[in-house]
Design an enzyme around this catalytic site. Structure first.
Site, mmCIF file in Angstrom:
data_model
loop_
_atom_site.group_PDB
_atom_site.id
_atom_site.type_symbol
_atom_site.label_atom_id
_atom_site.label_comp_id
_atom_site.label_asym_id
_atom_site.label_seq_id
_atom_site.Cartn_x
_atom_site.Cartn_y
_atom_site.Cartn_z
ATOM 1 N N ASN A 156 62.957 106.763 70.423
ATOM 2 C CA ASN A 156 63.599 108.137 70.809
ATOM 3 C C ASN A 156 64.963 108.306 69.970
ATOM 4 O O ASN A 156 65.753 107.832 70.404
ATOM 5 C CB ASN A 156 63.649 108.283 72.114
ATOM 6 C CG ASN A 156 64.351 109.623 72.709
ATOM 7 O OD1 ASN A 156 64.453 110.579 71.789
ATOM 8 N ND2 ASN A 156 64.738 109.771 73.835
ATOM 9 N N CYS A 157 64.883 109.238 69.182
ATOM 10 C CA CYS A 157 66.035 109.472 68.598
ATOM 11 C C CYS A 157 67.299 109.912 69.294
ATOM 12 O O CYS A 157 68.215 109.665 69.161
ATOM 13 C CB CYS A 157 65.715 110.649 67.202
ATOM 14 S SG CYS A 157 67.413 111.277 66.358
ATOM 15 N N PHE A 158 66.792 110.681 70.330
ATOM 16 C CA PHE A 158 68.204 111.343 70.998
ATOM 17 C C PHE A 158 68.319 110.494 72.378
ATOM 18 O O PHE A 158 69.102 110.855 73.121
ATOM 19 C CB PHE A 158 67.696 112.676 71.789
ATOM 20 C CG PHE A 158 67.890 113.616 70.590
ATOM 21 C CD1 PHE A 158 69.101 114.266 70.709
ATOM 22 C CD2 PHE A 158 66.946 114.143 69.584
ATOM 23 C CE1 PHE A 158 69.363 115.395 69.417
ATOM 24 C CE2 PHE A 158 67.187 114.984 68.535
ATOM 25 C CZ PHE A 158 68.473 115.493 68.657
#
Length: 268
Positions: A156-158
């Site tokens: 997950n990038c965030f």
């Protein structure tokens, strides 16, 4: 003002487009190829704009989509069967690196340019400064993240913020960016979370990732406010003028051909 990019010719500003994610990625990659190839065949009157001038654009995704980093090989198998509001959530692969991004309720920015630092993080920050200045004008202070190399283990990038990402003073990640360099040419694009659906975010990543903006606008009004603020910040920071120019019919033909080529080699 950015001392690296002062005294530049006019930049191209492509009006916002709302398109399927795969096509948006093809546009970004095609624009990078033009910058890399030094295409100077287009010239627009006396404006000084040429076909290989830097480009800025903002865009949205036609439907909720998950974009994967170019080299990303780890993600949940359940993502291939996700739906939202009765529609499948497609997976697309970015030409840039990084981890998965859920595009829903967000606004994407893209810059294609050249002549930046050869150091990756320095080049990121030479571009990201216009984002910091633009969001500050909207009452949102941002700073760079500090995550170490362990972030790569999270799809997950965030979920984490690296030195290439921008977070609020409360520690919420607002902008996640990714970059691709070809020779001296750089493509950098990033997702700015404006109105993400928390339930969908939890459904995809198994955890919430809040974002609270001190802005009263919603929907198209909010996106337009952000675009105007960031465009003005880019003009001030890079010391340039913008020439507003939509993609031409010839450019669309080349982009659609590239999109077809990318789809033929795409695999998940």
């Amino acid at each position: 003002m950015n001392p690296i990019l002062t005294n530049q010719p006019p930049w191209r500003l492509i009006p916002p487009l709302c398109l399927p994610g795969q096509l948006q990625m093809a546009i970004d990659q095609w624009l990078l190829e033009q910058q890399q190839g030094g295409n100077v065949e287009m010239c627009h009157g006396t404006s000084g704009y040429t076909g290989n001038s830097p480009v800025l654009r903002f865009y949205t995704w036609e439907s909720a989509t998950i974009s994967l980093g170019y080299h990303q090989r780890r993600w949940s198998p359940a993502w291939q069967t996700l739906t939202w509001k009765g529609k499948p959530i497609p997976l697309v692969r970015r030409p840039t690196g990084g981890r998965a991004v859920l595009h829903q309720g967000d606004l994407t920015y893209m810059v294609v340019t050249s002549g930046l630092s050869s150091q990756r993080i320095e080049a990121y920050q030479q571009i990201c400064e216009f984002l910091i200045q633009g969001w500050r004008s909207l009452g949102v202070d941002l700073h760079y993240g500090k995550a170490g190399r362990d972030y790569r283990h999270n799809p997950n990038c965030f979920a984490t913020a690296t030195g290439a990402d921008l977070v609020t003073t409360e520690g919420d990640k607002l902008i996640g960016s990714a970059q691709l360099r070809r020779g001296d040419a750089i493509l950098q694009h990033g997702s700015m979370r404006l109105e993400p659906d928390p339930q969908l975010f939890t459904q995809v990543f198994g955890e919430a990732s809040p974002v609270n903006l001190p802005l009263t606008q919603r929907g198209d009004d909010l996106r337009q406010t952000v675009i105007e603020a960031l465009t003005q910040a880019a003009a001030d920071y890079f010391g340039v003028e913008f020439v507003v120019q939509p993609l031409s019919d010839q450019e669309w033909q080349e982009i659609l051909a590239l999109d077809t080529e990318l789809r033929s080699i795409m695999s998940f």
